[in-house]
Design an enzyme around this catalytic site. Sequence first.
Site, PDB file in Angstrom:
ATOM      1  N   SER A 413       0.817  -1.218   0.000  1.00  0.00           N
ATOM      2  CA  SER A 413       0.000   0.000   0.000  1.00  0.00           C
ATOM      3  C   SER A 413       0.848   1.264   0.000  1.00  0.00           C
ATOM      4  O   SER A 413       0.305   2.357  -0.070  1.00  0.00           O
ATOM      5  CB  SER A 413      -0.985   0.000   1.168  1.00  0.00           C
ATOM      6  OG  SER A 413      -0.346  -0.348   2.348  1.00  0.00           O
ATOM      7  N   HIS A 434      -3.092  -2.627  -5.786  1.00  0.00           N
ATOM      8  CA  HIS A 434      -3.393  -2.247  -4.412  1.00  0.00           C
ATOM      9  C   HIS A 434      -4.889  -2.396  -4.149  1.00  0.00           C
ATOM     10  O   HIS A 434      -5.694  -1.538  -4.514  1.00  0.00           O
ATOM     11  CB  HIS A 434      -2.922  -0.803  -4.155  1.00  0.00           C
ATOM     12  CG  HIS A 434      -3.180  -0.347  -2.759  1.00  0.00           C
ATOM     13  ND1 HIS A 434      -3.473   0.963  -2.445  1.00  0.00           N
ATOM     14  CD2 HIS A 434      -3.217  -1.028  -1.584  1.00  0.00           C
ATOM     15  CE1 HIS A 434      -3.661   1.046  -1.135  1.00  0.00           C
ATOM     16  NE2 HIS A 434      -3.518  -0.140  -0.608  1.00  0.00           N
ATOM     17  N   GLU A 446      -6.166   0.191  -6.985  1.00  0.00           N
ATOM     18  CA  GLU A 446      -5.165   1.073  -7.601  1.00  0.00           C
ATOM     19  C   GLU A 446      -4.200   0.187  -8.392  1.00  0.00           C
ATOM     20  O   GLU A 446      -3.606  -0.744  -7.827  1.00  0.00           O
ATOM     21  CB  GLU A 446      -4.398   1.861  -6.536  1.00  0.00           C
ATOM     22  CG  GLU A 446      -5.198   3.022  -5.952  1.00  0.00           C
ATOM     23  CD  GLU A 446      -4.422   3.813  -4.896  1.00  0.00           C
ATOM     24  OE1 GLU A 446      -4.524   5.042  -4.884  1.00  0.00           O
ATOM     25  OE2 GLU A 446      -3.709   3.192  -4.078  1.00  0.00           O
ATOM     26  N   ASN A 484      -3.707   6.678  -0.283  1.00  0.00           N
ATOM     27  CA  ASN A 484      -3.091   6.749   1.044  1.00  0.00           C
ATOM     28  C   ASN A 484      -2.196   7.969   1.193  1.00  0.00           C
ATOM     29  O   ASN A 484      -2.035   8.506   2.281  1.00  0.00           O
ATOM     30  CB  ASN A 484      -2.308   5.463   1.332  1.00  0.00           C
ATOM     31  CG  ASN A 484      -3.246   4.340   1.755  1.00  0.00           C
ATOM     32  OD1 ASN A 484      -4.414   4.591   2.056  1.00  0.00           O
ATOM     33  ND2 ASN A 484      -2.752   3.122   1.761  1.00  0.00           N
TER      34      ASN A 484
END
Length: 702
Positions: A413, A434, A446, A484
Amino acid sequence: MCDPISYEHSYQDDDGVVLITIANPPVNALSHKVRAGLLAAVQRFADDDSASVAVILGSGRLFIGGADISEFGSPPIAPGLPEVIAAVERCDKPVVAAIHGTALGGGLEVALGAHYRIAHIDAKLGLPEVKLGLLPGAGGTQRLTRLIGIDQALMMITGGNPISAAQALEHSLIDRIDAGADIRQAGIEFARELQQSGASVRRSGELPSPAADTDLLQQWRSKLERSARGEVAALSALNAVEAATRMDLAEGLAEERRLFLALMETEQRAGLIHAFFAERKVAKLPELANTATMPIEQIGVIGGGTMGAGIATSALLSGLSVTLVEREQIAADKARSTIATNLAAAIKRGKLDSKQRDVILENRLSTVSDFDAISDVNLIIEAVFESMEVKQSVFGTLDKVAKPGAILATNTSYLDINAIAAVTARPEAVLGLHFFSPAHVMKLLEVVITDKTAPEVIATAFALAKRLGKTAVRASVCDGFIGNRMLSHYRTAADHILLDGASPYQIDKALVSYGFAMGPYAVADLAGLDIGYATRQRRAADRHPRDRYPLWADELHHLGRLGQKSGRGYYLYPEGTRKGVEDPEVEALIARIREQAGIRPRTFTDEEIVCRYMAAMVNEGARVLEEGIANRPLDIDVVLLYGYGFPRWRGGPMHAADQRGLESVLADIHRFAEEDDHFWQAAPLLKKLVEQGRNFASLNSA
Ligand code: 3H9
């Protein structure tokens, strides 16, 4: 575009049956030419002495997908859909709607204007307008309510979900189901039967208004008020349905139109329609248009923890076979039982039945401790412990065992995927996939591209995402990729607000009122406070002397307050409840930390909290764009909508920033920078757009 409406006699036995067919690919949307053509065809039918029954059909894979959404926001061009449908209904010879595929929104409203309806057994019928911030605006609220009653009509209109042909028949929304392979033929046969039985026109709009059931309407109102969370369309749709109970058709249609046009003017409508098109555009990468993809029927998954098991479950539910590799057989067996639990939950959600589950577990899943078992699969996804050392070691092994050409994906991540790819002799075959937890439920994926990922590897990843039912967004490598990375920044903004005086509870409430599914501190409790702690430890070396460190978060962690899993975090979760209770001890702890830092707490309005949170999000989004981490603003919007609980009706942060005006967002950032010019540095792209008088939307067509 050639004429989207054809008018032809069936010419079988000169039966007087006329076929009016709509051909406006891909979804037969009711764009201006279609409306004009349909109106002309209905008028021609009315005047055609050799025609006694008309059948309206859609060509291609569905009946009609609704009004043409791309026309919304532009001035309407006559004839409007209500006018076309009124002409259909007014016709004094029977009109049949023959539905296959889907009849949605204006498409179902056309069918409601027809006098009889037949649908293919696999057809879906629905009024999804509320999902676009609208209500059915071409008579749907008035005709459907008269036809199937208030309760069922409200179910369809305020929920927006389609129903099956069988349900439609049960509620008398349609007259007949056809199970054959040719809806055209079924429509003709139905029309002939009507003709032979001398059936006359039967207008839904002439049915009596259903009696106003005040209790029922009140129950619906309370329910929708509770669930609306700022969204206006469903409540407005309720008002339109309620109008059907006390007004005649003409008045009811006028009231529906008034409410529809008011919704058309709202930012919510603009936000939801932006989200609709963004989620379709996001997977379209022009540079990959003609790139071949590799067939994927079986995948390897390395690691059987929550993520690995979730990824495996997602693949199994989509019909793929999975070989999951763990270090030891005991861990592999544990992964199998996690997957079985996930599948049991999917059975409860109606995604599969127990027979299918048994087949999956027996024939399509193998859980092993031997890497050689994945030597012939085309794609392997690694989901092991989040450490560069561990991941590089796994990729070193994969490079040796995977067959030439196989794609090697990491579910990291935030780690540098270029560095992971570098340990292999095939960096062009490496990319990030991801997934978001729980991977078999969350829709976002992702697709993280390294400096060397080959185009066919990227194209295959997008094809896989489609197969898995995921919404895939292209991202490049940086710490945290798109989502993130942005989360880390706007969460820091929330921490600053907290440090300066607001309670975590006020911050959460303000953001939930804005429309977020959860506030950042409730999210932290859900994810586990150990996650944030580990991230801070990892980034300790990068800390700047002017960073304002969340000492209280470390203290909560040291106190064993890990969030929901330990029953205490920012909130208390007595006896395993999932809804947190505010805890004065946490407020006292934060107050002490403020005092130690010499901060005099001040008050924040909810508006100020949202303003700072959003400004931080958008500013970091602008940086993510200018660094090429995200392709377009709409990619960022989709990531936040699908992975981070951003309110869909606001369209995503970049769209919401455009709605507010980038000048105002920049002015906010400058204002906040007066107190803290370390954290609040305006992104150059944001400044440039403001200077040029442009918005983020102007970058979406790039
Ligand atoms: C309405 O009807 C208002 C009325 O009550 C009152 C009016 C006065 N218009 O989803 P897909 C495009 S509101 C324009 O991938 P699928 C879509 O962007 C409307 N374009 O296909 C895509 O374009 P591209 C109520 C539309 O097979 C392409 O078609 N109706 C429309 O997975 C293929 O779309 C709805 O809300 C549209 N209405 O699913 C239904 N619909 O290829 C909205 C699609 O350039 N549509 N496009 O990316 C859907 O739910 C799905 O498209 C549908 C097909 C189920 C129909």
